[in-house]
Structure formats: structure tokens, C-alpha cells
Design a protein around this motif. Sequence first.
Motif, short mmCIF file in Angstrom:
data_model
loop_
_atom_site.label_atom_id
_atom_site.label_comp_id
_atom_site.label_asym_id
_atom_site.label_seq_id
_atom_site.Cartn_x
_atom_site.Cartn_y
_atom_site.Cartn_z
N GLU A 94 0.79 -1.37 0.01
CA GLU A 94 0.12 -0.06 -0.06
C GLU A 94 0.93 1.25 -0.02
O GLU A 94 0.53 2.42 -0.59
CB GLU A 94 -1.06 0.01 1.32
CG GLU A 94 -0.39 -0.04 2.57
CD GLU A 94 0.08 -1.26 3.17
OE1 GLU A 94 -0.10 -1.27 4.48
OE2 GLU A 94 0.29 -2.38 2.49
N LYS A 118 -7.57 5.15 -1.26
CA LYS A 118 -8.73 5.58 -0.60
C LYS A 118 -9.25 4.29 0.35
O LYS A 118 -9.28 3.28 -0.49
CB LYS A 118 -9.90 6.41 -0.93
CG LYS A 118 -9.61 7.70 -1.58
CD LYS A 118 -10.93 8.27 -2.01
CE LYS A 118 -10.60 9.74 -2.46
NZ LYS A 118 -11.89 10.35 -2.96
N LYS A 119 -9.43 4.13 1.50
CA LYS A 119 -9.77 3.03 2.36
C LYS A 119 -11.02 2.64 2.20
O LYS A 119 -11.87 3.44 1.99
CB LYS A 119 -9.62 3.49 3.91
CG LYS A 119 -9.43 2.35 5.00
CD LYS A 119 -7.99 2.15 5.15
CE LYS A 119 -7.59 1.07 6.25
NZ LYS A 119 -8.17 -0.28 6.00
N TYR A 172 -7.66 -0.85 0.29
CA TYR A 172 -7.67 0.26 -0.34
C TYR A 172 -7.97 0.21 -1.80
O TYR A 172 -8.01 -0.75 -2.47
CB TYR A 172 -6.30 0.94 -0.29
CG TYR A 172 -5.59 1.32 0.96
CD1 TYR A 172 -5.91 2.83 1.57
CD2 TYR A 172 -5.07 0.21 1.86
CE1 TYR A 172 -5.35 2.87 2.83
CE2 TYR A 172 -4.47 0.71 3.07
CZ TYR A 172 -4.80 1.85 3.58
OH TYR A 172 -4.11 2.18 4.77
#
Length: 653
Positions: free
Chosen positions: A17, A27-28, A33
Amino acid sequence: MISKSTIDQVFETSRVEEVIGDFVQLKKSGSNYKGLSPFSDERSPSFMVSPVKQIWKDFSSGKGGNAVAFLMEHEHFTYPEAIKYLARKYNIEIEETEQSNEEKEQADTRESLYLVSEYASKYFQNVMHKTDPGKAIGLSYFKERGFTEETIKKFDLGYSLDEWQAFTDEALKKGYQLDFLEKTGLTIVKEDKRFDRFKGRVMFPIQSMSGRVLGFGGRILGIDKKAAKYLNSPESDIYHKSKVLYGIFQAKQSIAKEDNCYLVEGYTDVIQFHQRGITNVVSSSGTALSPEQIRLINRLTKNITVLFDSDAAGLRASLRGIDLILEQGMNVKVCTFPAGDDPDSFAKKNTLEEISTYLEDKAQDFIQFKASLLVADAKNDPIKKAETIRDIVNSIAKIPDRIKTEIYIRECSRIMDISEEVLFSTLAQITKKETQETHKKVSQDRKAFDVIKNQDQSNKKVDVQYELERKIIQILLLYGNKTEDFEDLILKENETNELVLEPVKHQAKVFEKIYLDLQEDEMQFTNETFRDLYYTIIETLNQNPDFLIENIVNTVESSMASEITTILMEDERHSLSDWERQNIFPKSKDSTIAQLVSETILSLRCYLIDLKVREFQQGTLSNMADTNRNILEEVKDYSGLKMLLSRKLNRVL
């Protein structure tokens, strides 16, 4: 060669990541992600990164793998280059064993071009810092521009001697081939003559997002009116000027962090801003802004602020770039500097605080900027004003987001003093025309496609055995090391001599259960890739029961690693759609692993029995002799077994 201990340390230390986060805005999304694919043009995220499994999957292009695979795909690194990049990123000392001549010769053409470019960059830096002409001319020029030693080093700035073939001669002496020197454009070859392209220029290396040298920009320092002030490397296998941005390597992390990218024109604009402390800035290197360059920024942020000096030609050029940015679904602002200033000179005159305040206060939304610029031209001419309004609506029509479109129409109505109804009507006309043209093209493409599609669909069948074998590999990869309570149904005779299914419970690891069941029935994988994967996984877990199975992707060849990644990330795909936000909660398989294993093995057994029965039936039709009775007995026995297995399968379900 890089030692195995170094490679192992790189895999243990690197985080997928973090590595991908340098190139793609992530983005989470639950435990994963997500982001926009860096391999295709898309507006909805289909790119998934799993920190738990330390792998990534791009569902739009089908690519996937670990951190090394990403660097090889995205940056076109060789395997050793990717390992070295990660080692540098995580401050791991690289131990190397001596390479054989054969291994040295295995570098492909692209890699050779990279190596030549990287050598050239170091050569130009060395000339500037360690030779008298370099210090007196090149270094003095950069110092006069106000650049510090730290800044010069940060951007690897250099100098090419004012001699016809100083660089070429030195490169050939070091063993670099003339063919590659010519292909990068560093050397110009004409008949039996050769000379340096960047003779007598200060050098700006142009780097990829990962820091690899792709090409160069060179500024002449003499007063030769025939020579171009700035000269760029020609197009090559590694350098495409419409696909790179100067400063993206130094700016990528800051762009993602600030969620905004400042876009300027020149090399020195970028460098001066960095030196002042504004590091989320890149340059189109004097070329017209291209969709590929915009998509490069789009991986890191949705927001672009275009910075221009106030000359009319520059402003007109910015209008064309704005429409391209809007088409990509991005947010764009424009900031112009006072008359006589460009980003370089403005940054030199002002402090970080003053520059930041100016950019914040003066940055205009694209519609305000375009309106103020065009209205000034139109003055009191109603026809020109009408053309201006249509021009603005044309830009708004390029925005894919309908909510933004409506907001901008209202803003245009306010600024241009015209009713929203007229603007919406004009927008509808423009959109309708574009839609009709698109439909016409799609219709033509579809007619050609439907012919092929209809031919394909008539012959398309589901390969049941392929799907079941793939499911077994998926179970092994996801749950192979887990210990589960299994319930086997054993055939036994009851008191009235009838065969019945009696449950027997036992505990086992998933991979052991699958291996024993397949061994018991002497079942073999028909798909070669799955067969190789199956034996690799079983052997690995047998030898090391504590092995983290997701790490197997680091130990197999790339084709197998890609298949593993696809299988491992398949279950993560639903999180791209954010079902939970819509109160839809997909059921986790973790709670029914034992059932899933039993169901899959039984389904495979039933399918193989069906194949056997069909084989016997064909034998009966082709053989009308006495053996018919034996074949029919076999069919009867298999049919009975199929019935028992079906009962067993129904009970599992």
C-alpha cells in the motif's frame, strides 16, 4: 545478481500500500484500499490493494501481483530494478553476487535505454560539480537563478560541455553502445560523424514517477540565435513527452497529501516553487497539455490549479487545457500572476507565506476565469458576448458530473447576466448533438461486434471442471492453513442391510482435507496452471505449516503469480461498490469454510461420475457385443454412487 537474503528482506519490509501509494491515490475501503486504475482510463475505481494479503488487483486490465509486480508493470522495471528500487525506498543494503557475462547481456533494449539515460544524468552532474567549465558556466548559471546546492542536488541538475562529442566519447569509453546513445537522442549520428545533442547546455533530467530518467531538457547559455533556447530529448521507447510531467517524481507525495496539484509551464517554475516550500507542483515542459498528462495527475488528486503569467498567449493556451481537464472529471482552478511576473520570478520575490496567501486568494474557478477573460474581449459587442456564453457552456458540457454541471450553469447565469433556462436549453442542444454523434459511432461499432458476439455465444459453454478446479485453488489460497471441524458422511449398512450415510466428525487443516479427498478418489487436475499451483501449495504447506499462504505470490513465476492474485482478490471485488453503505452486507465465507470444502469436493466427484457415465454410454452405442451387459452394470453402479453423493451433497448444502 542480488543475493537471496536481500530479496527476502525486501519482501518482508516493503508494504504494497505504501509502494503503490506513491503512484496512485488510494482511499480506505474496509480492510483494503481502492483507487483509479493506473493502467486504463476510468472514472470509477476498479483498482484494489490488500494490505493483509500484500497484493493488488486491477479489475479493469486484469493485472495484479505484489509490490514488485506493480513496479514491473507500471514503471517497466526489470525484476532486479524493482528490488533495488524497494531496497532504496526502505534503506535496505543491497548485497550482490557477481554477474556472469551471459546475465549482463540479458538486459533488453528498454533497460539499456534507461541505463544510458541514468549514466548521462550522473555524467552531466559530475561535469558541473567537478570540472572547471562546469563550475564556471553551468553551476554559476543555476546560482544566478537563485538555486541552492540542496535544490540543484534534489533535481539532479547538470551541465553538458560546449564540445562537439565530449559526452559521446566518454560514454563509448565506459562501454555504452552507440546504438543506444542514438536511440535516447543523447548522440546525433550523421553518416560517419557523431556529436552531442545537448552541447553547451545546462541539463534538466526528466524523470518518471518512480524516479527513472526518461529524457532531458537542455537550456542553451550562449547567444546563438539559430539554436533553440530549450531543447528536449526526441521521442524514444522510454520517453514520450505527452505522457510525462517534469517534477512528478519530486511532487507525487505532496500532491497526494495536499490533494491538489499546481501546474506550471517551465522547469525553473517547478524548481523555484519547490525551493520556496510549495512542492505539489509539476510542469508540462512547454508542451500543450495532453489527456495522458492529466490522467497522470488524476492518479494522485482530483484537483488541479493551473498557474500562468498574465500574457495573452499563455492565457489562451490555458483555455484549451482547461477543457481537457474538465473532460477527465477533475476540478480545475486558474491563477494568474501580476503583469511582468511568471511563477519563477514571483516565487523568487516572495516568501512562502506570501505565495500561499496569493494562490489561495487569487485562484479562480474555471468559469470565473473564462468569463472574465472572454468578457474583456467581448466588451459591449452583443454578438461576441453571445459567442462567449456559448463557449463557456461548451466547457460546462464536458463535465461528466451532472450536479457540478448544474451548479456551473447557475454560476454562469449569475456572472453573464443571462437566464438559467436559456443556458440549460443551450446545454441540452450541445449534449444532444454530442450524444447523437456518440450513438452513431457506437451503433456502427456494435453492428460489427454483434456479428462476432453471436458467433461466439452460439459455441460458448461453461467449463464445469475448470470452475471447480479453480474453486479448489481459491479455497487453498484463502483458507489452506486453517483448522476446521469437518463432517464426513460414511456409507454403512444398517440393521436391514441397506446402505445409509452416517456422519463422522473430525478436525483437520483445510489443505490436508482436500489433499486426502483428492488422493482417495485419484482425482487429477486437468488445467495445467491449476495442477502446478495445487502441488506448489500442498508442498509448501506440508514443508512449512506456519507459512503465510498469501506470501506464495512472492515465490512463484509471474504468470502463476498473476493467477494467484486474481483468485485471492476475487472476493474483495464487492467492496469496490460499497455495498455496506447501502445496507447490503455480503456473507463472509469464513463462517462456512468446512461446508465450502465439502460442497466443492462433492460437486467435483459428481461431475466426474457424470463424465464416466457418458463415456460408458458412448461405449455401449459403439460396441453391441456381449460386453454390453458389463458396461450396463458399470453404468448402474456409477448411477447408484451418483445418487448417494447427491444425497450427501444436499445434506452439506
